[in-house]
Scaffold this active site. Structure first.
Site, PDB file in Angstrom:
ATOM      1  N   LYS A 137      50.015  19.011  90.453  1.00 25.56           N
ATOM      2  CA  LYS A 137      50.441  17.581  89.928  1.00 25.56           C
ATOM      3  C   LYS A 137      50.690  16.866  88.575  1.00 25.56           C
ATOM      4  CE  LYS A 137      45.419  17.702  92.761  1.00 25.56           C
ATOM      5  NZ  LYS A 137      44.072  17.695  92.374  1.00 25.56           N
ATOM      6  N   LYS A 181      49.666  21.290 102.317  1.00 22.30           N
ATOM      7  CA  LYS A 181      48.233  22.151 103.523  1.00 22.30           C
ATOM      8  C   LYS A 181      47.348  19.898 103.486  1.00 22.30           C
ATOM      9  CE  LYS A 181      45.573  21.024  99.038  1.00 22.30           C
ATOM     10  NZ  LYS A 181      44.322  21.931  97.831  1.00 22.30           N
ATOM     11  N   LYS A 206      42.517  15.366 101.287  1.00 24.27           N
ATOM     12  CA  LYS A 206      41.198  14.345 101.305  1.00 24.27           C
ATOM     13  C   LYS A 206      41.741  13.367 100.783  1.00 24.27           C
ATOM     14  CE  LYS A 206      37.014  17.040  98.965  1.00 24.27           C
ATOM     15  NZ  LYS A 206      37.605  17.653  97.323  1.00 24.27           N
TER      16      LYS A 206
HETATM   17  P1  TYM Z   1      38.293  20.698  96.902  1.00 26.15           P
HETATM   18  O1  TYM Z   1      37.079  20.066  97.021  1.00 26.15           O
HETATM   19  O2  TYM Z   1      39.091  20.879  96.796  1.00 26.15           O
HETATM   20  O3  TYM Z   1      37.737  21.675  98.476  1.00 26.15           O
HETATM   21  C1  TYM Z   1      36.715  22.073  99.006  1.00 26.15           C
HETATM   22  C2  TYM Z   1      36.619  23.301  99.614  1.00 26.15           C
HETATM   23  O4  TYM Z   1      37.644  23.011 100.798  1.00 26.15           O
HETATM   24  C3  TYM Z   1      38.569  24.017 100.397  1.00 26.15           C
HETATM   25  N1  TYM Z   1      39.475  22.906 101.413  1.00 26.15           N
HETATM   26  C4  TYM Z   1      40.571  24.303 102.429  1.00 26.15           C
HETATM   27  N2  TYM Z   1      40.359  24.738 103.226  1.00 26.15           N
HETATM   28  C5  TYM Z   1      41.325  25.213 103.650  1.00 26.15           C
HETATM   29  N3  TYM Z   1      42.267  24.947 104.398  1.00 26.15           N
HETATM   30  C6  TYM Z   1      42.594  22.932 103.015  1.00 26.15           C
HETATM   31  N4  TYM Z   1      43.620  22.142 103.791  1.00 26.15           N
HETATM   32  C7  TYM Z   1      41.927  23.174 101.883  1.00 26.15           C
HETATM   33  N5  TYM Z   1      41.210  21.907 101.674  1.00 26.15           N
HETATM   34  C8  TYM Z   1      39.820  22.326 100.655  1.00 26.15           C
HETATM   35  C9  TYM Z   1      38.503  24.315  98.900  1.00 26.15           C
HETATM   36  O5  TYM Z   1      39.207  25.670  98.889  1.00 26.15           O
HETATM   37  C10 TYM Z   1      37.417  24.732  98.820  1.00 26.15           C
HETATM   38  O6  TYM Z   1      36.215  25.461  98.875  1.00 26.15           O
HETATM   39  N6  TYM Z   1      38.385  22.918  92.618  1.00 26.15           N
HETATM   40  C11 TYM Z   1      37.501  23.496  93.972  1.00 26.15           C
HETATM   41  C12 TYM Z   1      35.751  22.710  94.010  1.00 26.15           C
HETATM   42  C13 TYM Z   1      34.626  23.744  93.142  1.00 26.15           C
HETATM   43  C14 TYM Z   1      34.659  24.608  92.983  1.00 26.15           C
HETATM   44  C15 TYM Z   1      33.842  25.344  92.155  1.00 26.15           C
HETATM   45  C16 TYM Z   1      34.174  26.016  94.178  1.00 26.15           C
HETATM   46  C17 TYM Z   1      34.914  22.936  91.496  1.00 26.15           C
HETATM   47  N7  TYM Z   1      33.298  24.328  91.300  1.00 26.15           N
HETATM   48  C18 TYM Z   1      33.333  26.437  91.908  1.00 26.15           C
HETATM   49  C19 TYM Z   1      34.346  26.499  94.126  1.00 26.15           C
HETATM   50  C20 TYM Z   1      33.248  27.826  92.939  1.00 26.15           C
HETATM   51  C21 TYM Z   1      37.776  21.907  94.326  1.00 26.15           C
HETATM   52  O7  TYM Z   1      38.699  21.253  93.893  1.00 26.15           O
HETATM   53  O8  TYM Z   1      37.614  21.935  96.052  1.00 26.15           O
END
Ligand code: TYM
Length: 337
Positions: free
Chosen positions: A116, A198, A201
């Site tokens: 990023k 990947k 969103k």
């Molecule tokens: P975020 O909001 O980007 O994504 C939410 C969840 O979706 C999964 N994910 C995917 N899984 C498979 N293929 C993909 N292309 C894909 N894109 C997203 C992510 O792995 C995630 O599980 N940092 C985290 C949010 C977070 C979090 C936490 C997670 C903040 N605090 C504590 C676990 C524990 C994030 O940005 O997810």
């Protein structure tokens, strides 16, 4: 509500865009399955979302919609907690305490930040750099054993483990050292427009992803345009046939079958027939979720009550951990001898 004999899972999701099927297949679907066997805590991480600029009105709308979508996917408020991260101030507070026990070097190695920061240059926010420490705070506040996430979060979960182990070593055992949990299929769903990347969103190209809110005709159209290859045969080979393999993985997730089963069902189809089949499976899978989503959004008071009650319960767990950490660090304890 929580059973002392059960382990704890915690996971979060950012309201930085509407959820895609990658969020569903990679994370939320696993949460729904796991909530029966674990004490489960789920969080719409709005503090994380502001690490990049957000329009306030859009963030507000998306946050409540994201919560509704998680419930519509099958998270049961009788079994699990679901709340906004900003409702529990201990997340920000523990983040600061952990910041003072984290190293610039380990943070600078985070690949998501590196990717990023290339795009954002000098205007990249400090919060984006610090984001994995906030994520560690989220996890460690709840004595979490297991963190169900997609593949892209592996490095962040590893950092949370390192921070926990370091704190336990420097002070005394305080945090549970958590482990990541990744589903068998769907933990890395790729973009429909570029299967090397990947699915995200926040992708600028709306044909790259399927939103959980997308209607059937939109879904069918996006799959029709999905990038494949110059061959004609449908089979799974993640190196040679990235696009087709991704579609097979999506199909297997939507149908709840294994990849070899999906491959056996689709072998012999033309690419056009195969894409139509994948589109139909995904639309069928999302249909009932969309109906429940509409119903939940039409009863805001009930939705808000779930979020507020959960936040109350989460706050009481989180504050206990925070107090323990403050004491260990050496903050003055009133009334102590
Ligand atoms: P975020 O909001 O980007 O994504 C939410 C969840 O979706 C999964 N994910 C995917 N899984 C498979 N293929 C993909 N292309 C894909 N894109 C997203 C992510 O792995 C995630 O599980 N940092 C985290 C949010 C977070 C979090 C936490 C997670 C903040 N605090 C504590 C676990 C524990 C994030 O940005 O997810």
């Amino acid at each position: 509500m929580f059973d002392k004999d059960k382990k704890i899972i915690f996971s979060g999701i950012q309201p930085s865009g509407d959820f895609t099927i990658a969020n569903y297949f990679g994370a939320i679907r696993n949460w729904v399955l796991l909530q029966n066997d674990y004490n489960s805590i789920f969080c719409v991480v709005d503090l994380h979302a502001i690490t990049v600029p957000q329009e306030p009105a859009v963030l507000r709308r998306r946050s409540i919609e994201c919560a509704a979508m998680i419930l519509a996917s099958g998270i049961d408020p009788e079994k699990s907690l679901l709340f906004f991260q900003s409702s529990v101030s201990a997340h920000s507070e523990l983040c600061w305490l952990l910041n003072c026990n984290s190293y610039m070097g380990e943070m600078a190695r985070m690949t998501q930040y590196k990717e990023k920061s290339v795009k954002q240059g000098d205007t990249i926010r400090v919060g984006l750099f610090d984001y994995p420490v906030l994520m560690a705070a989220d996890i460690l506040l709840y004595n979490t054993d297991i963190v169900p996430v997609g593949d892209d979060q592996t490095q962040h979960v590893e950092l949370a483990r390192n921070i926990a182990e370091r704190f336990n070593h420097n002070y005394s055992p305080t945090f549970v050292v958590p482990e990541g949990y990744y589903g068998k299929a769907g933990s890395r769903i790729m973009s429909l427009a570029n299967p090397e990347k990947k699915m995200s969103k926040s992708d600028e190209n709306t044909n790259a992803f399927i939103l959980m809110k997308d209607k059937r005709d939109v879904i069918m159209n996006k799959f029709k345009r999905a990038v494949t290859d110059s061959e004609t045969e449908v089979y799974y080979d993640k190196e040679k046939k990235k696009g087709i393999s991704n579609l097979l993985e999506i199909y297997s997730c939507a149908k709840g079958i294994t990849i070899p089963e999906a491959e056996a069902e689709c072998r012999g189809m033309s690419y056009a027939e195969f894409k139509e089949c994948v589109g139909t499976a995904v639309a069928d899978c999302l249909d009932p979720i969309q109906v429940r989503f509409e119903a939940l959004m039409n009863d805001k008071p009930a939705l808000e009550k779930i979020l507020m009650d959960s936040a109350d319960a989460a706050r009481s767990i989180a504050n206990k951990t925070l107090r323990k950490v403050q004491k260990k660090i050496g903050f003055y304890q009133f009334g102590s001898k």
